[in-house]
Design a protein around this motif. Structure first.
Motif, PDB file in Angstrom:
ATOM      1  N   GLY A  71       1.012  -1.182   0.068  1.00  0.00           N
ATOM      2  CA  GLY A  71       0.075  -0.066   0.153  1.00  0.00           C
ATOM      3  C   GLY A  71       0.940   1.319   0.068  1.00  0.00           C
ATOM      4  O   GLY A  71       2.180   0.957   0.473  1.00  0.00           O
ATOM      5  N   GLY A  73       0.482   5.781  -0.006  1.00  0.00           N
ATOM      6  CA  GLY A  73      -0.338   7.050  -0.286  1.00  0.00           C
ATOM      7  C   GLY A  73       0.494   8.223  -0.386  1.00  0.00           C
ATOM      8  O   GLY A  73       1.687   8.100   0.189  1.00  0.00           O
ATOM      9  N   LEU A  84      -3.826   7.071  -2.858  1.00  0.00           N
ATOM     10  CA  LEU A  84      -3.991   6.374  -1.662  1.00  0.00           C
ATOM     11  C   LEU A  84      -4.359   4.773  -2.576  1.00  0.00           C
ATOM     12  O   LEU A  84      -5.719   4.756  -2.681  1.00  0.00           O
ATOM     13  N   VAL A  86      -3.879   0.402  -1.922  1.00  0.00           N
ATOM     14  CA  VAL A  86      -3.739  -0.792  -1.254  1.00  0.00           C
ATOM     15  C   VAL A  86      -3.970  -1.860  -1.998  1.00  0.00           C
ATOM     16  O   VAL A  86      -4.876  -2.032  -2.901  1.00  0.00           O
ATOM     17  N   ALA A  96      -4.757   1.037   4.656  1.00  0.00           N
ATOM     18  CA  ALA A  96      -4.910   2.258   4.158  1.00  0.00           C
ATOM     19  C   ALA A  96      -5.057   3.498   5.198  1.00  0.00           C
ATOM     20  O   ALA A  96      -4.645   4.622   5.235  1.00  0.00           O
TER      21      ALA A  96
END
Length: 156
Positions: A71, A73, A84, A86, A96
């Protein structure tokens, strides 16, 4: 989830970030967008200049498990959560949310009063669960493909 390591991303992570971007869009957003929309959206991974700008000009927080990025972001200089994502294999495990909390903490440390993001139909409920409110519904056109997304914001 235990044994997940969170860290700041760098240029060496670029390929894995692009691969995760494609995987997440393809496997997570396919209930909310058409095949043509998914294909066009995922093709954004091919814009090398954009990805280099992301890695060089934005805060990139990533989550790793067993030395694989699961993941990530990003937060730009205007306190916008730009990306963002995942992996579909690690959804609903808090990844997240942990990435988001780190982005928000960074924004607070630089005295931001508000966060903004432009989120997909798929991501909208997640952002609302974090206290974001919808400001507008947007129709984005990329070449001949139209997408719906939402501008959301949160006072922090």
């Amino acid at each position: 989830m235990e044994n997940v390591r969170y860290r700041i991303g760098n240029i060496h992570d670029l390929f894995q970030l692009q691969e995760l971007f494609i995987e997440s869009i393809t496997n997570v957003c396919n209930k909310d967008y058409t095949d043509a929309q998914i294909k066009k959206w995922a093709s954004g991974s091919e814009d090398e200049k954009r990805w280099e700008e992301i890695i060089n000009q934005q805060l990139v927080i990533l989550a790793e498990f067993n030395q694989t990025i699961i993941g990530f972001g990003t937060l730009d200089r205007q306190n916008c959560i730009d990306l963002l994502y995942v992996s579909s294999k690690y959804l609903r495990l808090g990844i997240a949310k942990q990435i988001y909390y780190r982005l928000e903490e960074f924004a607070l440390n630089r005295k931001a009063k508000k966060l903004i993001s432009h989120v997909s139909i798929t991501a909208k409920p997640f952002f609302e669960s974090l206290g974001f409110v919808m400001i507008s519904e947007n129709v984005i056109k990329r070449d001949d493909v139209k997408f719906t997304n939402y501008t959301v914001e949160k006072n922090i």
